[in-house]
Design an enzyme around this catalytic site. Structure first.
Site, PDB file in Angstrom:
ATOM      1  N   ILE A 115     -44.455 -20.048  18.620  1.00 53.62           N
ATOM      2  CA  ILE A 115     -44.662 -18.611  18.800  1.00 53.62           C
ATOM      3  C   ILE A 115     -44.428 -17.887  17.484  1.00 53.62           C
ATOM      4  CG2 ILE A 115     -43.807 -16.551  19.964  1.00 53.62           C
ATOM      5  CD1 ILE A 115     -43.079 -18.343  22.360  1.00 53.62           C
ATOM      6  N   GLY A 116     -43.338 -18.211  16.821  1.00 51.72           N
ATOM      7  CA  GLY A 116     -43.007 -17.534  15.575  1.00 51.72           C
ATOM      8  C   GLY A 116     -44.062 -17.680  14.499  1.00 51.72           C
ATOM      9  N   ARG A 134     -34.156 -37.394  17.050  1.00 48.48           N
ATOM     10  CA  ARG A 134     -33.611 -36.081  17.391  1.00 48.48           C
ATOM     11  C   ARG A 134     -32.808 -36.222  18.674  1.00 48.48           C
ATOM     12  NH1 ARG A 134     -36.403 -31.468  20.742  1.00 48.48           N
ATOM     13  NH2 ARG A 134     -34.953 -29.743  20.456  1.00 48.48           N
ATOM     14  N   GLU A 163     -39.013 -30.492  11.704  1.00 49.22           N
ATOM     15  CA  GLU A 163     -37.828 -31.218  12.161  1.00 49.22           C
ATOM     16  C   GLU A 163     -37.932 -32.701  11.870  1.00 49.22           C
ATOM     17  OE1 GLU A 163     -36.501 -28.808  16.126  1.00 49.22           O
ATOM     18  OE2 GLU A 163     -38.585 -29.487  16.028  1.00 49.22           O
ATOM     19  N   HIS A 223     -36.411 -19.127  15.595  1.00 48.63           N
ATOM     20  CA  HIS A 223     -37.149 -20.315  16.041  1.00 48.63           C
ATOM     21  C   HIS A 223     -37.672 -20.004  17.442  1.00 48.63           C
ATOM     22  CE1 HIS A 223     -37.817 -24.769  16.492  1.00 48.63           C
ATOM     23  NE2 HIS A 223     -37.817 -24.377  17.763  1.00 48.63           N
ATOM     24  N   HIS A 260     -31.413 -26.127  18.081  1.00 50.66           N
ATOM     25  CA  HIS A 260     -32.501 -26.033  17.093  1.00 50.66           C
ATOM     26  C   HIS A 260     -31.978 -26.160  15.664  1.00 50.66           C
ATOM     27  CE1 HIS A 260     -34.501 -23.597  20.472  1.00 50.66           C
ATOM     28  NE2 HIS A 260     -35.110 -24.781  20.421  1.00 50.66           N
ATOM     29  N   ASN A 309     -38.950 -38.242  18.547  1.00 54.35           N
ATOM     30  CA  ASN A 309     -38.435 -37.027  19.183  1.00 54.35           C
ATOM     31  C   ASN A 309     -38.909 -37.068  20.628  1.00 54.35           C
ATOM     32  OD1 ASN A 309     -37.816 -34.465  20.085  1.00 54.35           O
ATOM     33  ND2 ASN A 309     -38.669 -33.403  18.309  1.00 54.35           N
ATOM     34  N   ARG A 342     -36.910 -21.015  30.604  1.00 58.27           N
ATOM     35  CA  ARG A 342     -35.470 -20.780  30.728  1.00 58.27           C
ATOM     36  C   ARG A 342     -35.161 -19.295  30.637  1.00 58.27           C
ATOM     37  NH1 ARG A 342     -33.777 -24.912  26.180  1.00 58.27           N
ATOM     38  NH2 ARG A 342     -36.023 -25.284  26.019  1.00 58.27           N
ATOM     39  N   VAL A 345     -47.470 -18.459  25.805  1.00 58.07           N
ATOM     40  CA  VAL A 345     -47.775 -17.087  25.392  1.00 58.07           C
ATOM     41  C   VAL A 345     -49.274 -16.848  25.323  1.00 58.07           C
ATOM     42  CG1 VAL A 345     -47.669 -15.501  23.414  1.00 58.07           C
ATOM     43  CG2 VAL A 345     -45.598 -16.649  24.215  1.00 58.07           C
ATOM     44  N   GLY A 387     -40.326 -20.816  20.245  1.00 60.98           N
ATOM     45  CA  GLY A 387     -41.306 -21.709  20.837  1.00 60.98           C
ATOM     46  C   GLY A 387     -41.063 -21.754  22.327  1.00 60.98           C
ATOM     47  N   ASN A 388     -41.423 -22.862  22.972  1.00 55.26           N
ATOM     48  CA  ASN A 388     -41.118 -22.992  24.396  1.00 55.26           C
ATOM     49  C   ASN A 388     -39.609 -22.935  24.607  1.00 55.26           C
ATOM     50  OD1 ASN A 388     -41.930 -23.460  27.168  1.00 55.26           O
ATOM     51  ND2 ASN A 388     -41.019 -25.480  26.950  1.00 55.26           N
ATOM     52  N   GLY A 389     -38.868 -23.517  23.666  1.00 53.56           N
ATOM     53  CA  GLY A 389     -37.445 -23.276  23.537  1.00 53.56           C
ATOM     54  C   GLY A 389     -37.278 -22.273  22.407  1.00 53.56           C
ATOM     55  N   ASN A 414     -47.355 -18.324  15.037  1.00 51.82           N
ATOM     56  CA  ASN A 414     -48.734 -18.045  15.435  1.00 51.82           C
ATOM     57  C   ASN A 414     -48.958 -16.776  16.245  1.00 51.82           C
ATOM     58  OD1 ASN A 414     -50.001 -20.674  14.489  1.00 51.82           O
ATOM     59  ND2 ASN A 414     -48.407 -21.463  15.840  1.00 51.82           N
TER      60      ASN A 414
END
Length: 398
Positions: free
Chosen positions: A330-331, A94, A380, A209, A182, A9, A242, A285, A211-213, A333
């Site tokens: 993020i989701g 990926r 993933e 989902h 994702h 990846n 973004r 975050v 995260g950073n994305g 933690n």
């Protein structure tokens, strides 16, 4: 198939990997990790089959990889003792964008590479590095079959109205549509929920989902119904760097009235917006929460507001909601952000149990809540390995 499946990846400055042994058609993890900071200050992080951190190379004294090909060589050198002579039988990658043509994983050949190269403008932060990882693996493992697994493929089941924009039909025919991203993560979560609870897996899920994305997906009966992301990975909720959803008139104004070039606009929207741009602190975050202050509150509050709004919108696409699933960095933690997101969603039947949420429990909804709220780790890499194994077993038909 004899040997191991190697999963790669490739990101802009990182190369993640995972290795799976194949035994009677099943996959057993051997190890995973990544080389991060490629091109700057590379660092090798690795873990064993049980997820425990293990010793990895240090380049403090020099010799650090300068590109993805060198990073792959470092990974293979580290893996050789663990492989114990077992050959790499297949490599799964990926690939962020598969365009309108690829609704399933495919074996990689020169024709596929040319198709994926044409999609680089639609995913400029990811696609070039995905392709660099494929090229590096092809040089290192000549003759070993490689399989491309697409983040957009899972979303190809979404209905027309979730797939199109309000433009003349000719644009949709030319590939200007809502692709979603994702997808490998969503597919893994959908399969996991169905394995845990078949009735819930057949129901209506919104998977976040984050995260950073970051994006969200409505899934009914295990199939994608709608996504927060669109033509590119800029759309939807704000992300680490973004912007998320933006009135296209803003882009026209930046170019026509503010004199910004398209390159400057692209850098702003992809690299200098989102949590980083709004907070003025970081894309992370954890760093934003630690810093506090007005910028932090502005960024985190906006993030929670947009995610909450998207949850409600996606629930309407399915006529209701049976479960909300948080996943990714993020989701999985950020307990405080999860609580912020769920505030005000009681009308949907969502209510958190503060103690469960604080403990990061697998289920964080309050007892008796109409909608279950779950926290699940995504994988993933395993999804890519499963697809790769299946494609090779089928003889690689396109």
């Amino acid at each position: 198939m004899q040997g191991v499946v190697l999963v790669l990846n490739a990101g802009s400055s990182s190369l993640k990997f995972a290795v799976f042994e194949t035994a009677e058609g099943r996959l057993a993890p051997l190890g995973a990790g990544q080389v991060e900071g490629i091109g700057a200050t590379p660092r090798f992080v690795a873990k064993d089959a049980a997820g425990r951190p293990v010793a990895a190379p240090s380049w403090d004294a020099g010799g650090a990889p300068a590109n993805h090909a060198a990073a792959l060589d470092a990974i293979i050198a580290w893996l050789e003792p663990a492989l114990q002579g077992r050959p790499v039988a297949a490599i799964g990658h990926r690939v962020v964008h598969g365009g309108p043509e690829h609704a399933a994983p495919v074996p990689i050949d020169l024709h596929v590479m040319a198709e994926l190269q044409e999609l680089v403008p639609l995913a400029p932060l990811h696609q070039p590095h995905n392709l660099a990882g494929i090229a590096a693996a092809a040089r290192r493992f000549r003759g070993v079959p490689q399989v491309a697994c697409f983040d957009t493929a899972f979303h190809r089941t979404q209905p027309f109205f979730a797939d199109t924009f309000g433009l003349p039909p000719a644009f949709h025919a030319r590939g200007i549509r809502r692709y979603g991203f994702h997808g490998l993560s969503y597919e893994y979560i959908a399969r996991r929920i169905a394995a845990e609870d078949p009735a819930l897996g057949a129901g209506r899920l919104v998977v976040a989902h984050l995260g950073n994305g970051a994006s969200l997906c409505a899934i009914a009966g295990g199939r994608a119904q709608a996504s927060s992301m669109g033509f590119t990975a800029l759309d939807g909720v704000p992300m680490g760097t973004r912007c998320g959803q933006l009135d296209p008139g803003v882009v026209l104004h930046m170019i026509d009235a503010m004199g910004m070039s398209t390159a400057e606009v692209a850098r702003l929207l992809y690299n200098d917006s989102g949590l980083k741009g709004m907070s003025g602190i970081s894309h992370d975050v954890r760093a934003i929460e630690a810093a506090g202050g007005e910028g932090a509150e502005r960024a985190l509050g906006y993030f929670a507001y947009r995610v909450r709004r998207e949850i409600a919108a996606l629930a309407t696409c399915m006529g209701g909601l049976d479960a909300l699933v948080f996943t990714a960095g993020i989701g999985e933690n950020a307990r405080g952000l999860r609580a912020r997101i769920c505030e005000g969603l009681g009308f949907l039947g969502i209510a958190l149990d503060p103690a469960r949420n604080a403990a990061n429990a697998p289920e964080i909804s309050a007892p008796g809540a109409a909608v279950r709220v779950l926290v699940r780790a995504t994988d993933e890499e395993r999804m890519i390995a499963e697809h790769t194994l299946a494609v090779i077993a089928e003889g690689g038909p396109r």
